[in-house]
Design a protein around this motif. Structure first.
Motif, PDB file in Angstrom:
ATOM      1  N   LEU A 176      18.251   9.871  10.235  1.00 43.12           N
ATOM      2  CA  LEU A 176      17.245  10.898  10.487  1.00 43.12           C
ATOM      3  C   LEU A 176      16.881  11.661   9.213  1.00 43.12           C
ATOM      4  N   ILE A 177      17.767  11.640   8.232  1.00 42.25           N
ATOM      5  CA  ILE A 177      17.526  12.395   7.001  1.00 42.25           C
ATOM      6  C   ILE A 177      16.271  11.890   6.275  1.00 42.25           C
TER       7      ILE A 177
ATOM      8  N   LEU B 224      13.817  10.312   7.517  1.00 44.33           N
ATOM      9  CA  LEU B 224      12.654  10.579   8.374  1.00 44.33           C
ATOM     10  C   LEU B 224      12.191  12.022   8.189  1.00 44.33           C
ATOM     11  N   ILE B 225      13.140  12.951   8.209  1.00 47.57           N
ATOM     12  CA  ILE B 225      12.782  14.354   8.032  1.00 47.57           C
ATOM     13  C   ILE B 225      12.170  14.549   6.644  1.00 47.57           C
ATOM     14  N   THR B 226      12.768  13.889   5.642  1.00 53.56           N
ATOM     15  CA  THR B 226      12.213  13.983   4.298  1.00 53.56           C
ATOM     16  C   THR B 226      10.773  13.509   4.276  1.00 53.56           C
TER      17      THR B 226
ATOM     18  N   ILE C 216      11.333   5.438   9.433  1.00 53.08           N
ATOM     19  CA  ILE C 216       9.886   5.582   9.557  1.00 53.08           C
ATOM     20  C   ILE C 216       9.377   6.379   8.368  1.00 53.08           C
TER      21      ILE C 216
END
Lengths: 413, 599, 261
Positions: A151-152, A154-156, A83
């Motif tokens: 998830l990396i 996305l967090i970025t 995302i």
């Protein structure tokens, strides 16, 4: 979990029971509110006919804008499987830079003397800005993370989103920038298919549809579009087939950004006000639309956008307002009886869909017999609750969308 | 670079890289000036008359980018790239290019009035940037400064390790000493040693030149004596400790921490205590989120909702102004009433953890993140709405939350020491809970679930139950944070519970190191201590308006450069650097096989 | 009474029928091989038994109870453990932890035990570790000693397969499902593993179902062989019976390229 149960899609455990209750509650509220709004309309307490039509038109216009933003989420998720939380800011950047150009044209007089040319130039600038922003983000933040756990990135992208918001805040200040007024001939109402549509809204819908068709042709008919679809399917194989994966991904971001830029100008036409946080809510809503339409499915994204726009526009005013309607006792008893009947059926088959309808009917019955009525003050405050509820419900109950996902298997897990 | 290992000339450089980083440097400096950073931070002095925080915000750029411009990756199995004058030349060039761009920016800003678009680029900024000497002189000065600093950046490659460490340590030490000014002045004042603090710190704030020289020299000297980077050495040593040794170390560290926690608030003043209380509050939440994100691998972006639930529950139970329910209990930790409050807070938090956790349990990771974000926003808007205002007070919230009581002591925000003590106790509980759970079958189940959910389930781990357990434990810890927050501020309103709180707690966990308790402690000390929370100022209170920008940038930077955090957990480090460790392990295994004759 | 008895097991994915009414049974201490060409539905067969896939129809009776449709963790708890065709370890957990976590369903200390470090908790932790070391010791010295504290991903391919079996043993099952345990192993390793499978039954008392492509392994370990093709059981019996069965030969020769090594 790959538990796609066919014979009984309901297990008696905490999670399934909770989800069933949530489903029942959602159906119950929506049905009660909608029927209530219609019933109130008949006795003259609800919305007038023209107010209904206005809400629908507003929903369509907003929805087509969401659809354009949703394309960006959908394409990036389709190709890279994450995302891009910062896509809302890409949209905001286009609208923001567009404002300064529009403002300049307004002071120089072009905006008034030749609106069509002015808005076209503004559109081009906005599209260019958004495209540039999207490509820049890809290069700086996402490319180095191509193969990291999902998830990396996305967090970025959450970090990128906050950075962009606050960078714009720092650069141009916190004030809401208001686009100059569109000429009067554009804000007049035009009659189309029995609907009285304001010119700006019609323009918004037309631009959205044209951009959508253009994009569809691009993806389906050109070589680059084919490459994009191939990369979405399987990056490694695509690379083996001689496709420049990096370049295709950049193109994906660029095209998504361009669509967001168009959406930025549509936003300006509809609401006029732009500030550094303008991107957040439309971004979230557009993501909902993308999921609703099926991630990776371009036509679906547009349809999801329109659905969500309608829901958002009608939701607070129709559904929540309708909750004040007391269901007649006789109707309540009928609903209760029907609900129990369906429930008996559902018990044997163990199907969630039947059980939730039964539950909702029973709830309606109880509400009717108990003469429930919920009067909600300050409905517009709850506009975003409706949008977020849509987000939550869509992701929980229909994560694969209404029109089917088009995703590589690796991204689906 | 396809260079054979022959001698390279001084200009044999990756000029493309130099040019690129030079341009980046110029753009960054222009950006930092345009958002008003230089101007706003100019008021805070670092070294009394010569260097302000505002200029420091600019001056680090050519150094760092000059360093990056001449950085050459040491490739596996290749000779290490040789260092020499070319690094100086490259750094100088990058600095000059950056300076040129920056000077161009100043010139344009001086010639054209950009305030219509960029309100912060006005005459005041130009005046500041040109040192009040006009564009020509100012520009020339900047070109020089930027070039020299760029060269200094390049020089860092050339210096022998020890010298380099001495230089960087000296600079860092001066900066740190300037940073903790309030705290140090506080301590020296309560120790009645104002003579020393008056000598180190200037009247207008910042370190005096003499103080800077002494501090820098001391730092340089101490680093020259030591072998290698102390922090890194310590961390590796800690990671390799086994069983009893680690237990002993943890005990000692805990005891030292406890003594510090008891003594510090007594010698510190109100401001610093307030700051520490904030650090503790965020640490408490970060420890909770760490359970959810770091241990169980569930990215919860709506974590603030549990914080809000704790705060509102406390407010409703204790405040006389709560609109609907007014039980007016006192949060007295030495009486039944206080325990009733805590039990209710825990119960409500656990219930909300269950309600948020259950529907998202089957979602894939990224959707889970977005749905929890949605829940967080729904909770906030509902608290804010007129609809529920009869129960929660709408935008005005609930005021007049009385102080908590512990025996004779009253705990409230006007006495930050008391809040700090309260926070320390709860942080202690949180650390204990996290640590115990991690080293139990529950912790192992979480790890398995994080690595491969389906397989964990197939191996007999009840993933649903374990996920809910993570959500609930996290929610309870956050609700304690909310409880303390309510007591501290004395009122709760929806605007304290925005998405940004969740994001900042997430940044703490990530910067510190996901799944690592010491990492989370370091993360909250560094971030909340220096930059501050969403509304709470840190040591660099001047950063206020740029805080979120920096948090965003930090999140991206960490993900790109150091995803395992400042103090990584052993497992995370493995996860993110598999390849490197794999090589080491390969060598080790080969050696072992050779000696044991395995095959 | 059979240990596991399956009747009329059916599963379709969309329009594709993976299992079309399979009957199957296995008795205590038997070793049964399930063979068949690629796409015959063998892995789906395992997935339905272990609960990862819920069957459309059919009964799976294990120790007199229908377990079809239960959560996988519940099925594991009742005594069925499996390995995966494409080795799915917890790569970043240590080798010891991999086996320790498998004992999750055999232990019960909850939050309180862990928080207050009760004697029960400490004893249980010690027992878990001892048992894990014991299980790893079954594979000789490959997975022991300095290996205990190494992350699982450093292991060689064959050792990963062994660790996966060890992890399945950690759940203390009665029935062990091994999905192509020798895939990707060299002949020497394969021969060794064949012996190991027998040892698992003879010494450890597991009942075992094996999916296997390697015919020599099938011949050496199985008491009985079941052949699946297109989701249907086409033959069953001893290795010799099955290998001379014309239907089986046809099923394989129809896809000569996929017969396997």
């Amino acid at each position: 979990m790959t538990t796609t149960a066919e014979r009984a899609d309901f297990r008696f455990n905490w999670v399934d029971s909770f989800l069933l209750a949530l489903r029942i509650a959602a159906i119950f509220v929506v049905v009660w509110g909608t029927v209530g709004a219609l019933a109130l309309g008949f006795v003259g307490e609800g919305l007038s006919g023209s107010a209904w039509k206005d809400l629908i038109v507003a929903g369509l216009a907003q929805g087509s804008m969401y659809g354009l933003i949703a394309l960006g989420y959908s394409m990036v998720y389709g190709v890279l499987g994450f995302i891009n939380f910062a896509h809302g800011e890409v949209f905001m950047a286009g609208a923001m830079v567009g404002f300064f150009v529009a403002d300049y044209f307004f002071t120089s007089g072009l905006w008034v003397s030749n609106f069509v040319i002015a808005i076209l130039i503004v559109l081009v600038v906005a599209v260019a800005t958004s495209t540039f922003t999207a490509v820049l983000i890809e290069k700086v933040a996402y490319r180095p993370l191509r193969n990291s756990p999902r998830l990396i990135p996305l967090i970025t992208s959450i970090g990128v989103s906050f950075f962009l918001q606050n960078a714009v805040l720092g650069l141009v200040g916190p004030a809401v920038k208001t686009y100059p007024q569109a000429p009067t001939w554009l804000s007049q109402k035009i009659s189309v298919l029995g609907l009285q549509i304001e010119g700006t809204k019609l323009l918004v819908i037309v631009i959205a549809v044209v951009s959508m068709i253009g994009l569809w042709l691009f993806v389906e008919r050109t070589k680059t579009g084919r490459a994009m679809r191939a990369v979405a399917e399987d990056k490694e194989i695509a690379a083996l087939m001689g496709i420049d994966v990096d370049r295709t991904i950049v193109t994906t971001f660029a095209v998504g950004g361009a669509m967001a830029g168009v959406a930025g100008i549509l936003w300006a036409l509809l609401f006029r006000g732009v500030s550094f946080i303008t991107g957040f809510l439309p971004g979230i809503k557009a993501f909902t639309a993308a999921v609703l339409g099926g991630i990776g499915n371009l036509v679906g994204a547009m349809a999801g956008g329109v659905l969500l726009g309608l829901f958002e526009s009608l939701g607070p005013n129709v559904v929540l307002r309708g909750l004040r309607w007391e269901i007649p006792v006789s109707l309540g008893i009928a609903a209760l009886a029907a609900g129990i009947g369906v429930a008996v059926l559902a018990w044997r088959r163990g199907r969630v869909s039947v059980a939730s309808v039964a539950g909702a009917l029973i709830m309606l019955g109880i509400a009717g017999i108990g003469q429930w009525s919920i009067v909600i003050p300050g409905l517009t405050q709850l506009k975003d609750v409706v949008a977020f509820s849509a987000l939550v419900l869509v992701l929980i109950f229909k994560p694969s969308g209404l029109f089917g996902e088009q995703l590589a298997d690796e991204d689906r897990a | 670079m396809n260079q054979m290992p022959t001698r390279r000339s001084a200009t044999d450089l990756d000029w493309d890289r130099v040019r690129r980083w030079g341009i980046y440097a110029g753009l960054t400096m222009a950006f930092l000036s345009s958002i008003g950073m230089v101007e706003s931070l100019d008021k805070r002095l670092i070294v009394d008359p010569i260097l302000s925080l505002g200029f420091l915000a600019l001056l680090w750029v050519p150094v760092a980018f000059g360093y990056a411009a001449t950085y050459e990756e040491a490739k596996e199995g290749m000779a290490a790239p040789e260092k020499g004058e070319r690094d100086l030349i490259g750094g100088l060039a990058a600095g000059l290019i950056g300076g040129l761009f920056f000077v161009a920016f100043i010139a344009i800003a001086d010639a054209v009035d950009l305030r219509g678009v960029f309100p912060r680029i006005g005459p005041a900024l130009i005046d500041l940037l040109t040192f009040g000497r006009g564009t020509a002189v100012g520009g020339l000065l900047w070109l020089m400064i930027s070039g020299l600093l760029g060269m200094f950046g390049g020089l860092l490659h050339v210096l022998p390790v020890r010298v380099r460490r001495a230089v960087t340590n000296a600079l860092t030490a001066v900066f740190l000493v300037a940073l903790v000014e309030i705290a140090v002045v506080d301590i020296f004042e309560s120790l009645r040693l104002t003579v020393i603090s008056d000598w180190i710190y200037a009247k207008n704030g910042g370190v005096t030149i003499a103080g800077a020289i002494v501090v820098g020299a001391l730092a340089a000297l101490s680093s020259v004596r030591s072998e290698g980077d102390a922090v890194v050495r310590f961390r590796t040593r800690y990671a390799t400790m086994e069983g009893d040794e680690r237990k002993r170390f943890n005990l000692i560290a805990g005891a030292v921490g406890l003594v510090l926690a008891v003594v510090l608030p007594m010698v510190l003043g109100g401001l610093t205590n307030e700051l520490l209380a904030n650090v503790g509050l965020f640490l408490l939440m970060a420890l909770g989120l760490n359970l959810v994100v770091g241990y169980a691998g569930l990215l919860d972006l709506g974590y603030v909702a549990f914080f809000a639930v704790g705060a509102y529950t406390t407010a409703i139970l204790t405040s006389p102004l709560s609109p609907k329910w007014t039980p007016m209990l006192t949060l007295d930790f030495f009486s039944i009433e206080g325990w009733v409050v805590m039990v209710v807070v825990v119960a409500v938090a656990a219930l909300s953890g269950l309600v948020v956790g259950t529907p998202v349990i089957r979602l894939r990771g990224d959707y889970l993140a977005i749905v929890t974000l949605g829940f967080g926003e729904i909770v906030r808007i509902l608290f804010l709405s007129d609809w529920l205002a009869p129960a929660f007070g709408g935008a005005q919230g609930i005021r007049n939350i009385p102080a908590a009581v512990a025996g004779p002591a009253e705990i409230n925000g006007t006495k930050p020491q008391t809040i700090f003590y309260l926070v320390v106790i709860f942080v202690g509980i949180a650390v204990y809970v996290a640590w115990r759970l991690y080293h139990s079958r529950i912790g192992r189940a979480w790890a398995a679930l994080r690595e491969d959910e389906d397989v964990a389930e197939a191996m007999g781990v009840e993933t649903t139950k374990m996920k809910l357990l993570a959500f609930i434990t996290g929610a309870i810890l956050a609700s304690f944070g909310g409880m303390i927050f309510a007591v501290k501020v004395g009122s709760v309103f929806p605007s304290s519970f925005k998405l940004i709180v969740s994001i900042i707690v997430l940044v703490i966990v990530i910067v510190g190191g996901m799944g690592s308790i010491p990492g989370v402690v370091v993360g909250s000390l560094v971030l909340i201590g220096i930059l501050g929370g969403p509304t709470q100022p840190g040591l660099l209170a001047e950063f206020g308006e740029f805080k979120l920008l920096i948090y965003g940038a930090l999140l991206v930077f960490m993900m790109l450069r150091r995803p395992e955090g400042l103090w990584p957990s052993v497992q995370r480090q493995r996860e993110l650097h598999q390849e490197e460790i794999l090589q080491d392990a390969w060598l080790k295994a080969e050696a072992a096989a050779d000696s044991a004759g395995e095959r | 009474m059979h240990l596991l008895e399956i009747t009329g097991l059916t599963k379709s994915f969309g329009g594709l029928q993976a299992l079309g009414g399979v009957d199957f049974h296995i008795d205590e201490l038997e070793i049964v091989s399930v063979i068949g060409p690629n796409g015959a539905g063998k892995t789906t067969f395992f997935n339905t038994i272990s609960g990862l896939v819920v069957p459309d129809e059919g009964r799976i009776v294990f120790e007199d109870e229908d377990i079809a449709g239960l959560e996988p963790s519940e099925i594991t708890k009742r005594g069925i453990a499996r390995t995966f065709q494409n080795v799915r370890l917890f790569p970043d957990m240590t080798i010891l932890e991999n086996v320790m976590v498998a004992q999750h369903c055999r232990t019960e200390t909850g939050v309180w035990g862990a928080l207050f470090n009760t004697p029960t908790f400490r004893n249980e932790e010690r027992a878990i570790e001892e048992r894990a070391k014991d299980i790893l010791g079954f594979f000789g010295t490959r997975l022991t000693g300095y290996r205990f504290r190494q992350p699982a991903y450093v292991l060689s391919y064959a050792n990963r397969r062994r660790l996966e079996i060890a992890r399945a043993m950690g759940t203390m099952p009665r029935l062990l499902l091994l999905d192509e345990p020798t895939a990707g192993m060299n002949p020497k390793e394969t021969a060794e593993l064949t012996g190991l499978i027998r040892k698992l039954r003879d010494e450890k008392g597991f009942t075992i179902v094996v999916i296997e492509h390697e015919m020599r392994v099938v011949r050496d370990v199985s008491d009985r062989v079941v052949v699946l093709d297109h989701g249907v059981k086409i033959a069953e019996g001893s290795y010799d019976e099955v290998s001379s069965n014309p239907d089986v030969i046809e099923a394989y020769l129809g896809r000569p390229a996929e017969e396997g090594a």
